[in-house]
Design a protein around this motif. Structure first.
Motif, PDB file in Angstrom:
ATOM      1  N   ASP A   1       0.882  -1.170   0.000  1.00 47.98           N
ATOM      2  CA  ASP A   1       0.000   0.000   0.000  1.00 47.98           C
ATOM      3  C   ASP A   1       0.919   1.219   0.000  1.00 47.98           C
ATOM      4  O   ASP A   1       1.500   1.574   1.018  1.00 47.98           O
ATOM      5  CB  ASP A   1      -0.897  -0.021   1.230  1.00 47.98           C
ATOM      6  N   TRP A   2       1.054   1.875  -1.157  1.00 42.03           N
ATOM      7  CA  TRP A   2       2.061   2.913  -1.376  1.00 42.03           C
ATOM      8  C   TRP A   2       1.343   4.243  -1.598  1.00 42.03           C
ATOM      9  O   TRP A   2       0.819   4.506  -2.659  1.00 42.03           O
ATOM     10  CB  TRP A   2       2.911   2.553  -2.585  1.00 42.03           C
ATOM     11  N   GLY A   3       1.329   5.050  -0.553  1.00 47.39           N
ATOM     12  CA  GLY A   3       0.587   6.294  -0.602  1.00 47.39           C
ATOM     13  C   GLY A   3       1.442   7.505  -0.912  1.00 47.39           C
ATOM     14  O   GLY A   3       2.598   7.405  -1.336  1.00 47.39           O
ATOM     15  N   THR A   4       0.863   8.669  -0.674  1.00 47.09           N
ATOM     16  CA  THR A   4       1.545   9.928  -0.958  1.00 47.09           C
ATOM     17  C   THR A   4       2.715  10.161  -0.013  1.00 47.09           C
ATOM     18  O   THR A   4       3.800  10.574  -0.438  1.00 47.09           O
ATOM     19  CB  THR A   4       0.553  11.099  -0.840  1.00 47.09           C
ATOM     20  N   THR A   5       2.510   9.870   1.275  1.00 48.49           N
ATOM     21  CA  THR A   5       3.546  10.160   2.273  1.00 48.49           C
ATOM     22  C   THR A   5       4.083   8.915   2.967  1.00 48.49           C
ATOM     23  O   THR A   5       5.138   8.987   3.597  1.00 48.49           O
ATOM     24  CB  THR A   5       3.001  11.127   3.343  1.00 48.49           C
ATOM     25  N   ASN A   6       3.385   7.787   2.875  1.00 42.81           N
ATOM     26  CA  ASN A   6       3.814   6.581   3.585  1.00 42.81           C
ATOM     27  C   ASN A   6       3.743   5.365   2.674  1.00 42.81           C
ATOM     28  O   ASN A   6       3.075   5.375   1.629  1.00 42.81           O
ATOM     29  CB  ASN A   6       2.948   6.342   4.824  1.00 42.81           C
ATOM     30  N   ARG A   7       4.424   4.319   3.115  1.00 44.07           N
ATOM     31  CA  ARG A   7       4.440   3.059   2.365  1.00 44.07           C
ATOM     32  C   ARG A   7       4.429   1.903   3.360  1.00 44.07           C
ATOM     33  O   ARG A   7       5.094   1.951   4.396  1.00 44.07           O
ATOM     34  CB  ARG A   7       5.692   2.997   1.501  1.00 44.07           C
ATOM     35  N   ARG A   8       3.661   0.867   3.031  1.00 44.13           N
ATOM     36  CA  ARG A   8       3.613  -0.305   3.891  1.00 44.13           C
ATOM     37  C   ARG A   8       3.546  -1.561   3.045  1.00 44.13           C
ATOM     38  O   ARG A   8       2.845  -1.584   2.015  1.00 44.13           O
ATOM     39  CB  ARG A   8       2.415  -0.241   4.837  1.00 44.13           C
ATOM     40  N   ALA A   9       4.301  -2.585   3.447  1.00 43.08           N
ATOM     41  CA  ALA A   9       4.346  -3.830   2.691  1.00 43.08           C
ATOM     42  C   ALA A   9       4.125  -5.012   3.627  1.00 43.08           C
ATOM     43  O   ALA A   9       4.570  -5.009   4.785  1.00 43.08           O
ATOM     44  CB  ALA A   9       5.687  -3.975   1.979  1.00 43.08           C
ATOM     45  N   TRP A  10       3.450  -6.039   3.097  1.00 45.89           N
ATOM     46  CA  TRP A  10       3.174  -7.266   3.838  1.00 45.89           C
ATOM     47  C   TRP A  10       3.554  -8.475   2.985  1.00 45.89           C
ATOM     48  O   TRP A  10       3.461  -8.427   1.745  1.00 45.89           O
ATOM     49  CB  TRP A  10       1.693  -7.401   4.177  1.00 45.89           C
ATOM     50  N   ALA A  11       3.933  -9.545   3.636  1.00 43.72           N
ATOM     51  CA  ALA A  11       4.072 -10.840   2.985  1.00 43.72           C
ATOM     52  C   ALA A  11       2.760 -11.591   3.152  1.00 43.72           C
ATOM     53  O   ALA A  11       2.244 -11.711   4.270  1.00 43.72           O
ATOM     54  CB  ALA A  11       5.216 -11.637   3.617  1.00 43.72           C
ATOM     55  N   VAL A  12       2.200 -12.057   2.047  1.00 45.99           N
ATOM     56  CA  VAL A  12       0.974 -12.852   2.068  1.00 45.99           C
ATOM     57  C   VAL A  12       1.353 -14.264   1.650  1.00 45.99           C
ATOM     58  O   VAL A  12       1.713 -14.510   0.490  1.00 45.99           O
ATOM     59  CB  VAL A  12      -0.096 -12.271   1.125  1.00 45.99           C
ATOM     60  N   ASP A  13       1.316 -15.216   2.580  1.00 51.26           N
ATOM     61  CA  ASP A  13       1.801 -16.564   2.276  1.00 51.26           C
ATOM     62  C   ASP A  13       0.729 -17.375   1.555  1.00 51.26           C
ATOM     63  O   ASP A  13      -0.419 -16.937   1.421  1.00 51.26           O
ATOM     64  CB  ASP A  13       2.311 -17.257   3.544  1.00 51.26           C
ATOM     65  N   PRO A  14       1.090 -18.564   1.038  1.00 53.42           N
ATOM     66  CA  PRO A  14       0.124 -19.347   0.247  1.00 53.42           C
ATOM     67  C   PRO A  14      -1.173 -19.663   0.976  1.00 53.42           C
ATOM     68  O   PRO A  14      -2.212 -19.847   0.345  1.00 53.42           O
ATOM     69  CB  PRO A  14       0.913 -20.619  -0.083  1.00 53.42           C
ATOM     70  N   GLY A  15      -1.136 -19.712   2.315  1.00 55.11           N
ATOM     71  CA  GLY A  15      -2.357 -19.992   3.061  1.00 55.11           C
ATOM     72  C   GLY A  15      -3.177 -18.760   3.383  1.00 55.11           C
ATOM     73  O   GLY A  15      -4.224 -18.860   4.029  1.00 55.11           O
ATOM     74  N   GLY A  16      -2.700 -17.592   2.947  1.00 59.72           N
ATOM     75  CA  GLY A  16      -3.428 -16.358   3.196  1.00 59.72           C
ATOM     76  C   GLY A  16      -3.001 -15.625   4.448  1.00 59.72           C
ATOM     77  O   GLY A  16      -3.501 -14.536   4.731  1.00 59.72           O
TER      78      GLY A  16
END
Length: 293
Positions: A11-26
Motif C-alpha cells: 500500500d504505497w501512498g503519498t507520504t507513507n508506504r507499507r508492505a506485507w508478505a501474504v503466504d500461500p495460506g493467506g
C-alpha cells in the motif's frame, strides 16, 4: 508470475508506504512500514525502491496499490470507471515488470460531477469479497480524504470525496485556530456538540471562526480540538448521508477514525459497523491474487 506461492502486497501512498508478505495460506506478516511515499521518491528512483521491496521476500511477485499508480507515482495505472468490481480492476492492471502489477484507481463521472479514488478500491472490494461488507448500500472510508460510496451489486458505484481530514490537519497546523486545535481528539461531549452542529446546520466556515471568538470571550467548549473535529465530521456525515442513501453504513479505516464517524452517525440516527482498513486492504489484495493464479 506464480501467485500461489505467496506475494508481497504494498500500500504505497503519498507520504507513507507499507508492505506485507501474504503466504500461500493467506496468512500475513509485516515486511515494511516507512515514510517513503511517492513524494519522497526522487526522479528515476523507483527501480532501486522496487529492488528493496523484492529483497524483503525474494522470488515472490508484488502487488502495488495506491498513489504509486498515479501520475505522481512510478507508472500511471489509469482509472477504471465506476461501477467497478474486482474483474474491472484486474482487467486494467499495469505490469511494469514481469513480477509486478499495479492496481488501478476508480473514477466516477455524472455530468459535470467527477471524483476519483486510488487505494481505497482495494479495501472496499476486499471487504465485500470476504463478506465483511454488504454488496449493496453505503460505505464510508474516513481518512485525509473521506470517501462515501454507494456499493452496487458488489461493485463500487457512485462516490463522493470530502476533504475532512486534510482540512482539520491544515487548521491545526496553520492559521488562527492552530493553538486551539493542538490537543487529542476524543468522542467526548465537545465532539458530540460539534458533530450535532455540523449535522444540523450549514454554516461550517462561520462556526469555525466562532471557536476563536468564544475562546476570547470565555464561553467556548472545554475541548476545542474535539469540537472542531466533531464539527467537520458532522458536516462530512451530513454530506455523505445525503449522497450515500439509506441503510446501515459500513465504516472502513483506522479504528480511531471509524469510532469518531460511528459516534457522529449515531447522533444522526444511523447504525454503522466498523472494519479495520489494513485487514480490508489485505483481503482485497488476496481476492485479486486469487484471480491471477
Amino acid at each position: 508470475m506464480n501467485w500461489q506461492n505467496g506475494f508481497i502486497a504494498v500500500d504505497w501512498g503519498t507520504t507513507n508506504r507499507r508492505a506485507w508478505a501474504v503466504d500461500p495460506g493467506g496468512q500475513t506478516r509485516d515486511l515494511l512500514e516507512d515514510g517513503m511515499g511517492v513524494l519522497k521518491v526522487a526522479p528515476g528512483g523507483y527501480t532501486a525502491e522496487i529492488d528493496k521491496l523484492r529483497a524483503l521476500w525474494p522470488g515472490r511477485p508484488m502487488m502495488l496499490a495506491g498513489m504509486v499508480g498515479s501520475n505522481r507515482g512510478w507508472i500511471e495505472a489509469n482509472y477504471v470507471p465506476a461501477p467497478a468490481g474486482l474483474d474491472a480492476l484486474i482487467g486494467a492492471l499495469r505490469r511494469p515488470a514481469p513480477d509486478v502489477v499495479i492496481v488501478p484507481g476508480v473514477s466516477w463521472r455524472e455530468g459535470s460531477n467527477a471524483d476519483v479514488m486510488r487505494g481505497e478500491e482495494v479495501q472496499l472490494l476486499g471487504a465485500v469479497a470476504a463478506g465483511s461488507a454488504p454488496p449493496d448500500g453505503p460505505v464510508c472510508h474516513p481518512g485525509t480524504h473521506a470517501k462515501w460510496v454507494r456499493m452496487q451489486g458488489g461493485a463500487i458505484g457512485p462516490f463522493r470525496t470530502v476533504m475532512t481530514g486534510e482540512l482539520f490537519s491544515m487548521l491545526s497546523r496553520h492559521g488562527i485556530l492552530q493553538d486551539r486545535l493542538s490537543g487529542e481528539v476524543a468522542a467526548n461531549d465537545s465532539f458530540r456538540a460539534g458533530a450535532r452542529h455540523g449535522l444540523e446546520r450549514d454554516d461550517l466556515t462561520a462556526e469555525l471562526f466562532s471557536i476563536r471568538a468564544r475562546y476570547l470571550l470565555g464561553v467556548g467548549e472545554a475541548d476545542d480540538a474535539s469540537y472542531a473535529s466533531g464539527l467537520l465530521i458532522g458536516t462530512d456525515v451530513r454530506i455523505g448521508l445525503a449522497f450515500g442513501g439509506d441503510g446501515p453504513v459500513t465504516l472502513i479505516g483506522r479504528s480511531d477514525l471509524t469510532a469518531l464517524y460511528a459516534a457522529a452517525l449515531e447522533l444522526a440516527g444511523r447504525t454503522s459497523t466498523e472494519l479495520d482498513g489494513e485487514r480490508a486492504f489485505l483481503l482485497g489484495a488476496r481476492a485479486i491474487a486469487e484471480r491471477l493464479s
